[in-house]
Design an enzyme around this catalytic site. Structure first.
Site, short mmCIF file in Angstrom:
data_model
loop_
_atom_site.label_atom_id
_atom_site.label_comp_id
_atom_site.label_asym_id
_atom_site.label_seq_id
_atom_site.Cartn_x
_atom_site.Cartn_y
_atom_site.Cartn_z
N TRP A 156 0.77 -1.20 0.09
CA TRP A 156 -0.01 0.09 -0.09
C TRP A 156 0.56 1.22 0.00
CZ3 TRP A 156 1.64 2.33 4.32
CH2 TRP A 156 2.10 1.29 5.55
N LYS A 180 -3.32 -8.57 -7.42
CA LYS A 180 -3.94 -8.34 -6.06
C LYS A 180 -3.49 -6.96 -5.69
CE LYS A 180 -3.98 -9.10 -1.63
NZ LYS A 180 -4.48 -7.96 -1.08
N PRO A 181 -4.21 -5.70 -5.80
CA PRO A 181 -3.60 -4.65 -4.93
C PRO A 181 -3.87 -4.70 -3.48
CG PRO A 181 -5.83 -4.10 -5.97
CD PRO A 181 -5.37 -5.41 -6.44
N GLY A 213 -5.33 -10.53 1.99
CA GLY A 213 -4.42 -11.32 1.96
C GLY A 213 -4.60 -12.63 2.32
N SER A 234 5.35 -7.01 3.78
CA SER A 234 6.14 -7.54 4.88
C SER A 234 6.84 -8.65 4.81
CB SER A 234 5.26 -7.43 6.16
OG SER A 234 4.57 -8.61 6.23
N GLU A 256 10.19 -8.63 -2.31
CA GLU A 256 10.64 -7.54 -1.96
C GLU A 256 9.95 -7.22 -0.68
OE1 GLU A 256 11.32 -4.14 -0.75
OE2 GLU A 256 10.13 -3.27 -2.29
N LEU A 257 10.82 -7.36 0.45
CA LEU A 257 10.35 -7.39 1.81
C LEU A 257 10.69 -6.18 2.60
CD1 LEU A 257 10.71 -11.10 2.20
CD2 LEU A 257 8.64 -9.95 1.42
N GLY A 258 10.98 -6.29 4.01
CA GLY A 258 11.14 -5.04 4.82
C GLY A 258 12.74 -4.73 4.64
N GLN A 337 -1.80 1.18 11.01
CA GLN A 337 -0.59 1.65 10.83
C GLN A 337 -0.02 2.79 11.92
OE1 GLN A 337 1.79 0.02 9.44
NE2 GLN A 337 3.34 1.40 9.48
N GLU A 390 11.61 -2.98 11.92
CA GLU A 390 10.97 -2.08 10.90
C GLU A 390 9.65 -1.38 11.40
OE1 GLU A 390 10.29 -2.04 6.30
OE2 GLU A 390 9.31 -3.59 7.22
N ILE A 391 9.71 -0.18 11.63
CA ILE A 391 8.74 0.59 12.08
C ILE A 391 7.63 1.02 11.09
CG2 ILE A 391 7.95 2.71 13.38
CD1 ILE A 391 10.78 2.55 14.80
#
Length: 494
Positions: A156, A180-181, A213, A234, A256-258, A337, A390-391
């Site tokens: 997002w 899938k957005p 998800g 994430s 492609e993650l945190g 968030q 990761e914040i």
């Protein structure tokens, strides 16, 4: 601000807008004022099955599978032109759904979406195999074929841009797609569907299933007729996608993650210059970015001066209405968030770090919205939660260091390895340090230098594979070796 034109909010399958089989809908909210934007059709496994069948048919029986690579590239470039034409509408939707400043949505996100598709449109007719010399009795060659039906799941924080990062190489390779957005930010992806149809992509090449998800994402990752999955999000979700891929058909994954990216400033830097540069990029997108420079390592001789100047510059940043051209930080994307980031801030305080600036809600004019103050922590140790996890919000920690070896070791002391920044006048030092950092991207005297031709991805738990560049195309291809024996021919002639 221009009038907001909302897209169709159904599912997009086989170039048609359709309701979900269940008829269910979910809501998407404006993070600035917490008001409902619209309701969106909610898909699930049954809708995914229909979309995958459409994609498979388009690949194996439709016009797309028979099209020349030159014609594929021409359609991709037309799609890029349409994004440029609709840039204003797309930017307004991105800001409406995500909350980032309109200047960023238009000046960066949508512009980069268009540029990425132009780059990969140019690649479409340049994907070639090789002839491999063996002996006079054999000829061998490789064919680079589309891997098949691919699933694209995007986060997002950069909804339109991340989708285009994945669309570009997948389309250039000749694949068909089910996307899938994020359920938090579906609007720009939905808007793109009509542009895809207008550009001339045949039915079934691109399909979009809105949803969550746990339903749509889970169905895609476990689907037996999806040949590859590419995901941005994430690390926790990335593990679930890998598990689904492994338990189904062992489909390859790009993840492609945190990140928890270090940003290193050496003593020889011009303090005023680096403080200004850091101010200009550090809180971009309210630090809702996987490669955000969340750990500042400042060498001890310039630490105090940097902290003072940087703090004063951060105080000048404007938080508020994202449609105001002077705004630097908009709200976070959602209440979830917002509360998560505030929880990390309280964790930092409780573990003994000093909240040097910010540290709480930013109270917007009407008291609504998911705003958080730009926050700086000092007196932080490397084992504190705010220095390790990761914040994904506007929180930066500033840590002093003494030696080169020390900062390399501390910078690498992370489960992540997505990006890093190095600031120094000594190019030999910069290259030496960059060679030793366990990061997929290292930027020297710059940050966020992300371009379509440069690969992007991480080491360690920051992911697998790469988005962007020629390297991304390779992950959407299957390599077939074809070897021809001449011996039979020789025998017949003799």
């Amino acid at each position: 601000m221009s009038k907001i034109l909302l897209p169709n909010t159904k599912l997009f399958i086989n170039n048609e807008w359709v309701e979900s089989i269940s008829g269910k809908k979910f809501k998407t909210f404006n993070p600035v004022n917490e008001e409902l934007i619209c309701e969106v059709s909610e898909g699930d496994k049954a809708d995914v099955d229909i979309a995958v069948k459409a994609a498979r048919n388009a690949l194996e029986n439709g016009e797309w599978g028979k099209m020349t690579s030159e014609d594929r590239g021409r359609i991709i470039l037309k799609f890029a032109n349409l994004i440029e034409k609709h840039k204003d509408n797309l930017a307004i939707l991105e800001t409406l759904d995500n909350g980032k400043p309109l200047t960023a949505s238009k000046g960066y996100d949508i512009t980069q979406s268009e540029k990425t598709l132009r780059y990969f449109g140019g690649w479409a007719d340049k994907i070639q195999g090789k002839t491999i010399p063996i002996s006079n009795e054999y000829t061998s060659m490789t064919r680079h074929e589309p891997i098949g039906v691919v699933a694209l799941i995007v986060a997002w924080n950069y909804p339109c841009m991340l989708l285009c990062w994945k669309l570009g190489p997948a389309l250039a390779a000749g694949c068909t797609i089910v996307a899938k957005p994020s359920e938090f930010t579906p609007l720009t992806a939905l808007y793109l569907c009509d542009l895809i149809k207008e550009a001339g992509f045949p039915p079934g090449v691109f399909n979009l299933v809105n949803g969550f998800g746990s339903t749509v994402g889970n169905a895609l990752s476990h689907h037996m007729d999806i040949d590859k999955i590419s995901f941005t999000g994430s690390t926790i979700t990335g593990r679930l996608i890998m598990e689904g891929a492994a338990k189904s058909n062992l489909k390859p994954v790009t993840l492609e993650l945190g990140g928890k990216s270090p940003n290193i400033f050496f003593n020889d830097c011009d303090v005023n210059h680096i403080a200004k540069c850091a101010k200009d990029y550090v809180f971009s997108n309210s630090m809702q970015s996987c490669c955000a420079p969340t750990r500042f390592f400042v060498q001890e001789n310039i630490y105090e001066a940097f902290l003072q100047i940087f703090t004063e510059k951060i105080k000048q940043l404007k938080v508020g209405d994202p449609y105001d051209n002077d705004t630097h930080l908009g709200p976070l994307v959602s209440k979830q968030q917002h509360d998560r980031v505030l929880g990390y801030i309280e964790k930092g305080k409780s573990e003994g770090a000093t909240c040097h600036l910010g540290g709480g809600n930013y109270h917007h004019a009407d008291g609504k919205g998911y705003f958080v103050q730009p926050t700086i922590f000092t007196n932080v140790t490397d084992n504190m939660t705010i220095c390790k996890e990761e914040i994904f919000g506007p929180v930066v920690v500033i840590l002093p260091f003494k030696t080169v070896d020390e900062v390399i070791k501390r910078a690498n002391d992370s489960t992540y390895g997505l990006a890093a920044g190095i600031w120094t006048k000594d190019i030999s030092l910069a290259l030496n340090v960059s060679n030793k950092l366990k990061s997929g991207s290292v930027w020297i005297n710059e940050y966020y230098s992300i371009m379509p031709s440069i690969p992007f991805g991480g080491y360690k738990q920051s992911g697998i594979g790469r988005d962007l560049s020629e390297y991304a195309i390779q992950s959407y291809l299957s390599i077939k070796a074809v070897t021809i024996s001449h011996k039979t021919l020789y025998a017949q002639q003799n």
